[in-house]
Design a protein around this motif. Structure first.
Motif, PDB file in Angstrom:
ATOM      1  N   VAL A 226     -18.154  17.239  -0.836  1.00  0.00           N
ATOM      2  CA  VAL A 226     -19.390  17.767  -0.245  1.00  0.00           C
ATOM      3  C   VAL A 226     -20.503  17.745  -1.271  1.00  0.00           C
ATOM      4  N   ALA A 227     -21.705  17.431  -0.833  1.00  0.00           N
ATOM      5  CA  ALA A 227     -22.900  17.569  -1.666  1.00  0.00           C
ATOM      6  C   ALA A 227     -23.924  18.365  -0.883  1.00  0.00           C
ATOM      7  N   ALA A 228     -24.511  19.371  -1.525  1.00  0.00           N
ATOM      8  CA  ALA A 228     -25.526  20.218  -0.890  1.00  0.00           C
ATOM      9  C   ALA A 228     -26.784  20.198  -1.740  1.00  0.00           C
ATOM     10  N   VAL A 229     -27.921  19.974  -1.102  1.00  0.00           N
ATOM     11  CA  VAL A 229     -29.196  19.864  -1.808  1.00  0.00           C
ATOM     12  C   VAL A 229     -30.237  20.688  -1.069  1.00  0.00           C
TER      13      VAL A 229
ATOM     14  N   LYS B  44     -31.228  11.782   0.632  1.00  0.00           N
ATOM     15  CA  LYS B  44     -30.771  10.694  -0.233  1.00  0.00           C
ATOM     16  C   LYS B  44     -29.971  11.222  -1.415  1.00  0.00           C
ATOM     17  N   ILE B  45     -30.436  12.326  -2.002  1.00  0.00           N
ATOM     18  CA  ILE B  45     -29.709  12.902  -3.137  1.00  0.00           C
ATOM     19  C   ILE B  45     -28.301  13.304  -2.706  1.00  0.00           C
ATOM     20  N   ALA B  46     -28.208  13.997  -1.578  1.00  0.00           N
ATOM     21  CA  ALA B  46     -26.895  14.435  -1.095  1.00  0.00           C
ATOM     22  C   ALA B  46     -25.985  13.243  -0.828  1.00  0.00           C
ATOM     23  N   HIS B  47     -26.547  12.197  -0.203  1.00  0.00           N
ATOM     24  CA  HIS B  47     -25.750  11.009   0.106  1.00  0.00           C
ATOM     25  C   HIS B  47     -25.269  10.329  -1.175  1.00  0.00           C
ATOM     26  N   GLN B  48     -26.159  10.172  -2.139  1.00  0.00           N
ATOM     27  CA  GLN B  48     -25.773   9.529  -3.399  1.00  0.00           C
ATOM     28  C   GLN B  48     -24.684  10.321  -4.107  1.00  0.00           C
ATOM     29  N   ILE B  49     -24.849  11.633  -4.162  1.00  0.00           N
ATOM     30  CA  ILE B  49     -23.896  12.466  -4.896  1.00  0.00           C
ATOM     31  C   ILE B  49     -22.524  12.451  -4.228  1.00  0.00           C
TER      32      ILE B  49
ATOM     33  N   SER C 112     -24.143  16.652   2.802  1.00  0.00           N
ATOM     34  CA  SER C 112     -23.418  15.411   3.076  1.00  0.00           C
ATOM     35  C   SER C 112     -21.960  15.644   2.726  1.00  0.00           C
ATOM     36  N   PHE C 113     -21.048  15.138   3.539  1.00  0.00           N
ATOM     37  CA  PHE C 113     -19.629  15.401   3.304  1.00  0.00           C
ATOM     38  C   PHE C 113     -18.801  14.209   3.752  1.00  0.00           C
ATOM     39  N   THR C 114     -17.625  14.080   3.167  1.00  0.00           N
ATOM     40  CA  THR C 114     -16.752  12.974   3.529  1.00  0.00           C
ATOM     41  C   THR C 114     -15.294  13.397   3.415  1.00  0.00           C
ATOM     42  N   PHE C 115     -14.487  12.885   4.332  1.00  0.00           N
ATOM     43  CA  PHE C 115     -13.041  13.102   4.344  1.00  0.00           C
ATOM     44  C   PHE C 115     -12.359  11.770   4.052  1.00  0.00           C
ATOM     45  N   GLU C 116     -11.397  11.785   3.162  1.00  0.00           N
ATOM     46  CA  GLU C 116     -10.640  10.566   2.875  1.00  0.00           C
ATOM     47  C   GLU C 116      -9.898  10.118   4.118  1.00  0.00           C
ATOM     48  N   GLY C 117      -9.980   8.822   4.416  1.00  0.00           N
ATOM     49  CA  GLY C 117      -9.285   8.283   5.580  1.00  0.00           C
ATOM     50  C   GLY C 117     -10.261   7.894   6.670  1.00  0.00           C
ATOM     51  N   GLY C 118     -10.318   6.608   6.993  1.00  0.00           N
ATOM     52  CA  GLY C 118     -11.247   6.140   8.017  1.00  0.00           C
ATOM     53  C   GLY C 118     -10.582   5.142   8.940  1.00  0.00           C
ATOM     54  N   ALA C 119     -11.278   4.049   9.220  1.00  0.00           N
ATOM     55  CA  ALA C 119     -10.786   3.067  10.186  1.00  0.00           C
ATOM     56  C   ALA C 119      -9.491   2.399   9.747  1.00  0.00           C
TER      57      ALA C 119
ATOM     58  N   SER D 143     -35.658   1.170 -10.856  1.00  0.00           N
ATOM     59  CA  SER D 143     -35.665   1.484  -9.422  1.00  0.00           C
ATOM     60  C   SER D 143     -34.617   2.521  -9.030  1.00  0.00           C
ATOM     61  N   TYR D 144     -33.741   2.877  -9.944  1.00  0.00           N
ATOM     62  CA  TYR D 144     -32.621   3.759  -9.591  1.00  0.00           C
ATOM     63  C   TYR D 144     -33.091   5.107  -9.041  1.00  0.00           C
ATOM     64  N   ALA D 145     -34.134   5.666  -9.634  1.00  0.00           N
ATOM     65  CA  ALA D 145     -34.615   6.983  -9.208  1.00  0.00           C
ATOM     66  C   ALA D 145     -35.130   6.987  -7.774  1.00  0.00           C
ATOM     67  N   LEU D 146     -35.477   5.805  -7.228  1.00  0.00           N
ATOM     68  CA  LEU D 146     -35.979   5.751  -5.855  1.00  0.00           C
ATOM     69  C   LEU D 146     -34.899   6.141  -4.845  1.00  0.00           C
ATOM     70  N   GLY D 147     -33.641   6.085  -5.261  1.00  0.00           N
ATOM     71  CA  GLY D 147     -32.567   6.511  -4.376  1.00  0.00           C
ATOM     72  C   GLY D 147     -32.387   8.018  -4.324  1.00  0.00           C
ATOM     73  N   PHE D 148     -33.272   8.761  -5.031  1.00  0.00           N
ATOM     74  CA  PHE D 148     -33.161  10.221  -5.104  1.00  0.00           C
ATOM     75  C   PHE D 148     -34.478  10.900  -4.727  1.00  0.00           C
ATOM     76  N   ASP D 149     -35.257  10.253  -3.856  1.00  0.00           N
ATOM     77  CA  ASP D 149     -36.585  10.796  -3.579  1.00  0.00           C
ATOM     78  C   ASP D 149     -36.634  11.749  -2.393  1.00  0.00           C
ATOM     79  N   THR D 150     -35.515  11.988  -1.737  1.00  0.00           N
ATOM     80  CA  THR D 150     -35.455  13.005  -0.686  1.00  0.00           C
ATOM     81  C   THR D 150     -34.140  13.777  -0.833  1.00  0.00           C
TER      82      THR D 150
END
Length: 427
Positions: free
Chosen positions: A201-204, A370-375, A42-49, A360-367
């Motif tokens: 960037v997050a890599a899992v 999801k881990i990459a997106h959260q990080i 998962s990756f992101t660049f600063e600057g959007g709409a 419930s927080y750990a449920l956001g890290f079950d794949t």
């Protein structure tokens, strides 16, 4: 680039930064897990709409949709066929403050997937036929949405809440603004956003730190330095206390309401998050769900959430009810906000909210995805690599005094900006 190695057997364990030979301007986090031969990126660049040119709202989103429509010497069909042949999942998206994407692939196809990502980012073709095809798709969607009360209420809300600001413009644009976007606009947006310097960037998955460093060099090393971004001034929700009707001939009005908020980086965000759970974020247990739906049957769904942009934050809510019951529903919502301002939640109510949010927080890290997106979100917000380990302790430590302080900052005197799309009576 900093890589953080964690053991995925405990997704909430602290992370440790490891110095690695890196691509300048790229910060990466790493969670290694050899259990399944897959990798999620998962990756992101600063600057959007918020960076869209004047009169051309939707430019960033159009660019995101075009990045995988051919790159390098591969036309759109050839590029998509290469992805499909290796079951590589590649997608891009743009929000108000960032343009990002995700990549998911089998370990045995990782090199090819990384090469395709590198091509899409550094050498998108932006062919005229692809631009016109995507433009037509976007415009068709926008025209369809003109009869969607939820979309129309949301658009009008943001227009009024952030009048004169970049956040007032719809990220997907309008028929007129999307029609006006040129290939040169897209190229300029690409040069400004897609470049080294502001990449998270997050890599899992089944990749070690050494191989990841090599892959990230291939993926992002060919990018030029990102261009200068336009300044986005800070703003707050305007016109609190105002009620607006978007006239649509429908039997049920869709309602959007909002007031001040607390940004994710603010020390009061966690207390505001707990408070929001009690008010309307807790699904079946929230006050609004109980009072609006369960006790009075005014709506099928009702809720609130915290919105945190780079330059603005707000508490944002939604519901829908019969035109003749809009005033009643808003009265109940206002009463519950008023009760939280004057009395706060009970000790039991507060404890139940904290128990749910920590459990419930750990449920956001079950794949892996999801881990990459959260990080990558945590990295984008610059919350620190130990945020995952600290987060539950911060929630558990919220006190009644913290809740009252958060209520004062978000609810203030209880006035809301309200937009109803429909034909409400008594409104």
């Amino acid at each position: 680039m900093n890589l953080a190695d964690t053991d995925t057997r405990s997704a909430t364990s602290p992370t440790t930064a490891l110095p690695v030979a890196s691509v300048p301007g790229v910060e990466a986090w790493h969670v290694e897990s050899p259990v399944v031969p897959m990798i999620a990126l998962s990756f992101t660049f600063e600057g959007g709409a918020a960076q869209d040119p004047a009169g051309k709202a939707g430019c960033a989103q159009m660019l995101a949709r075009l990045l995988d429509e051919g790159a390098g010497d591969l036309g759109s069909d050839a590029f998509q066929e290469r992805l499909a042949a290796r079951a590589i999942e590649l997608s891009f998206h743009a929000g108000p403050d960032a343009l990002g994407g995700s990549l998911k692939m089998l370990l045995k196809h990782a090199d090819e997937a990384i090469d395709l990502l590198a091509l899409a980012l550094a050498k998108p073709r932006l062919d005229p036929d692809a631009i016109e095809r995507v433009r037509a798709q976007v415009i068709a969607g926008l025209r369809y949405q003109q009869n969607d009360p939820g979309v129309m209420a949301s658009r009008r809300f943001f227009k009024e809440a952030f009048h004169g600001h970049a956040y007032a413009r719809p990220s997907s644009g309008t028929v007129e603004s999307v029609t006006a976007i040129t290939r040169d606009d897209l190229l300029a947006m690409h040069a400004r956003i897609i470049g080294r310097g502001r990449i998270k960037v997050a890599a899992v998955g089944a990749i070690n730190a050494e191989k990841l460093a090599e892959s990230l060099t291939r993926a992002f090393g060919g990018l030029s330095e990102a261009g200068a971004l336009k300044a986005v001034p800070r703003t707050t929700v305007q016109d609190l206390g105002k009620r607006i009707v978007v006239d649509l001939d429908v039997p049920q009005s869709v309602i959007r309401f909002g007031m001040a908020g607390v940004p994710w980086r603010d020390p009061d965000f966690i207390p505001a998050y707990v408070l929001n759970h009690i008010l309307g974020g807790g699904a079946f247990t929230s006050r609004l769900f109980q009072e609006v739906r369960e006790k009075r049957g005014l709506a099928y769904s009702v809720g609130t959430s915290l919105v945190s942009h780079r330059a603005a934050a707000m508490t944002w809510g939604y519901t829908a009810t019969k035109n003749e019951r809009v005033a009643e529903a808003l009265s109940v919502i206002g009463d519950e906000i008023g009760r939280l301002i004057t009395d706060g939640p009970s000790d039991e109510e507060l404890q139940k909210a904290k128990d749910y949010l920590t459990g419930s927080y750990a449920l956001g890290f079950d794949t892996s995805t999801k881990i990459a997106h959260q990080i990558v979100q945590i990295a984008f917000e610059d919350l620190g690599m130990d945020y995952i380990a600290r987060r539950n302790a911060m929630v558990s430590s919220v006190t009644q005094a913290d809740i009252r302080r958060a209520a004062g900052r978000t609810f203030a005197d209880g006035r809301m900006l309200v937009v109803a799309a429909g034909r409400p009576t008594g409104f």
